[in-house]
Enzyme design. Structure first.
Site, mmCIF file in Angstrom:
data_model
loop_
_atom_site.group_PDB
_atom_site.id
_atom_site.type_symbol
_atom_site.label_atom_id
_atom_site.label_comp_id
_atom_site.label_asym_id
_atom_site.label_seq_id
_atom_site.Cartn_x
_atom_site.Cartn_y
_atom_site.Cartn_z
ATOM 1 C CG HIS A 93 -1.846 -1.222 1.207
ATOM 2 N ND1 HIS A 93 -2.783 -1.459 0.178
ATOM 3 C CD2 HIS A 93 -2.120 -1.944 2.302
ATOM 4 C CE1 HIS A 93 -3.378 -2.494 0.382
ATOM 5 N NE2 HIS A 93 -2.960 -2.908 1.620
ATOM 6 C CG ASP A 107 -5.335 -5.920 -0.033
ATOM 7 O OD1 ASP A 107 -5.450 -6.915 0.727
ATOM 8 O OD2 ASP A 107 -5.322 -4.815 0.322
#
Length: 446
Positions: free
Chosen positions: A268, A319
């Protein structure tokens, strides 16, 4: 003698698209030779019509999050309210149900052209925290699921010890925790790599691993030259709590405890300071962007372009599996940057496709994958150029078509170690993937 010979109608070779490429697979599952200028298929060759690219690498996965698709779209909320729903699903997992779910999820990935997954795995124990008879039963279920779905896996076994900066785990987090980093290391050391599986490490986040134990995880990975991943600055609340607890950013805390470096990937990397970006780039720490999840959870847009310019290699992941489509992840990274900057063209299509292939495999400890060249693993996928999405552009613009027009639905073939896992859009091992997903999700959703 080659194991199989393929004739690729068009092949993306990293910087350009080449028509008429003959690729021979050797007995060890690698590309034995690759020849250009083959205008017609040689006798006996398997013909792959469309654009063939290296297998896509999904560098960040939580397989059980696939059970949350659509369910978490009811009502409003934040990352933190989404997390409560995720915890409820996690409580329903067993080694058997996790195998069935992960097998179906990894089969969905293969249908999307993904040949390697980085599984960020932290559901280790039974509900309440008691170890299974085999302390690695859940990790073994994931490794076997990848084999059953025909793809490679880097199991990023994750240290998750605290509910936040030294606080004891909450009740629903007990099955994630080994108690200490030393106990985590002892358990993980019993996991063994396989032909299709590597063992790596992960720090869930700076809130979930106390600062004094970060170095233990980093040393375990360093001693084995294994990949090390960490959720980093996904939420501003985590940054604020880290500042309150340690007087520094999460990135600086990781740097101070020896976590950063070229085998480490921050996942991220959304809410960073200028100093954070310089630290990550200066240590060649990687960045795994997961744009479809980051937008789904309203996390924000990370500074991917600045990170890459600073020296941080890029990879991509799906994810939470709100979408399983690495082509969409590549496209979304560029489009997010356009929204944030109001300018276009931050990456070429070749650069975006590189992040989805070569960059992802490098982040997962497979530097010999992600390219179509002699000696590389014979993992590749073919994208149709004659669908309603991809028809029209010139074949030489294949990279642009793949990234800016195609989707996972346009994947026609997926080959791993030279063997078809997906042929003509159908999975060769799992069969009815949709039914497998539906049944596995029903078993764990509760």
């Amino acid at each position: 003698m080659p194991l199989t010979t393929y004739w690729l109608e068009h092949a993306w070779l990293g910087a350009h698209v080449e028509p008429g490429v003959t690729l021979e697979v050797s007995a060890d599952g690698r590309i034995g030779s690759l020849r250009t200028g083959a205008g017609a298929p040689p006798p006996g060759a398997e013909v792959l019509r469309g654009l063939t690219v290296p297998g896509l690498a999904n560098a960040h996965s939580h397989a059980f999050h696939r059970a949350l698709r659509s369910v978490v779209q009811v009502g409003s909320g934040t990352f933190w309210t989404w997390r409560e729903v995720m915890y409820r699903v996690a409580q329903n997992l067993t080694p058997d149900t996790y195998f069935a779910l992960a097998r179906a999820v990894y089969a969905e990935m293969a249908l999307a052209g993904i040949t390697n997954v980085g599984e960020f795995h932290y559901v280790h124990h039974a509900p309440g925290g008691a170890p299974y008879a085999d302390p690695n039963a859940m990790g073994e279920a994931l490794i076997e699921a990848a084999a059953a779905a025909g793809i490679r896996i880097t199991l990023l076994d994750t240290a998750y010890l605290s509910s936040g900066f030294g606080a004891a785990p909450d009740p629903h987090q007990l099955r994630f925790s080994d108690g200490t980093a030393e106990a985590w290391a002892e358990r993980v050391s019993a996991l063994k790599p396989r032909e299709h599986a590597l063992i790596g490490a992960a720090i869930h986040s700076v809130r979930a691993v106390p600062a004094g134990q970060l170095g233990t995880v980093a040393r375990w990975a360093e001693e084995r030259q294994a990949p090390l991943h960490v959720h980093l600055s996904e939420q501003t609340a985590e940054n604020d709590a880290c500042q309150a607890a340690h007087g520094r950013t999460p990135t600086r805390l990781l740097a101070d405890h020896g976590v950063l470096g070229p085998r480490t990937t921050g996942v991220h990397n959304t809410h960073l300071t200028d100093e954070d970006i310089a630290l990550l780039g200066g240590t060649a720490t990687g960045t795994c962007m997961c744009p479809t999840t980051e937008r789904d959870l309203a996390d924000g847009i990370g500074p991917a372009a600045r990170l890459q310019r600073a020296g941080s290699p890029l990879s991509l992941g799906s994810d939470s599996h709100a979408v399983i489509d690495l082509l969409e992840e590549a496209r979304a990274m560029e489009l997010n940057e356009r929204l944030a900057s109001r300018t276009r063209g931050h990456w070429t299509a070749n650069a975006l496709l590189t992040a989805a292939t070569d960059g992802g495999h490098a982040a997962l400890g497979l530097p010999d994958a992600g390219r179509l060249e002699a000696g590389a693993l014979a993992d590749f996928t073919t994208i149709a150029l004659d669908t309603v999405r991809t028809a029209g552009p010139l074949p030489r613009l294949g990279a642009e078509t793949a990234v800016f027009a195609a989707s996972a639905a346009d994947v026609r073939h997926t080959v791993v170690a030279g063997r078809h896992v997906v042929r003509d859009g159908a999975h060769t091992l799992v069969g009815d993937v949709a039914t497998a997903l539906a049944e596995a999700i029903a078993a764990v959703r509760g």
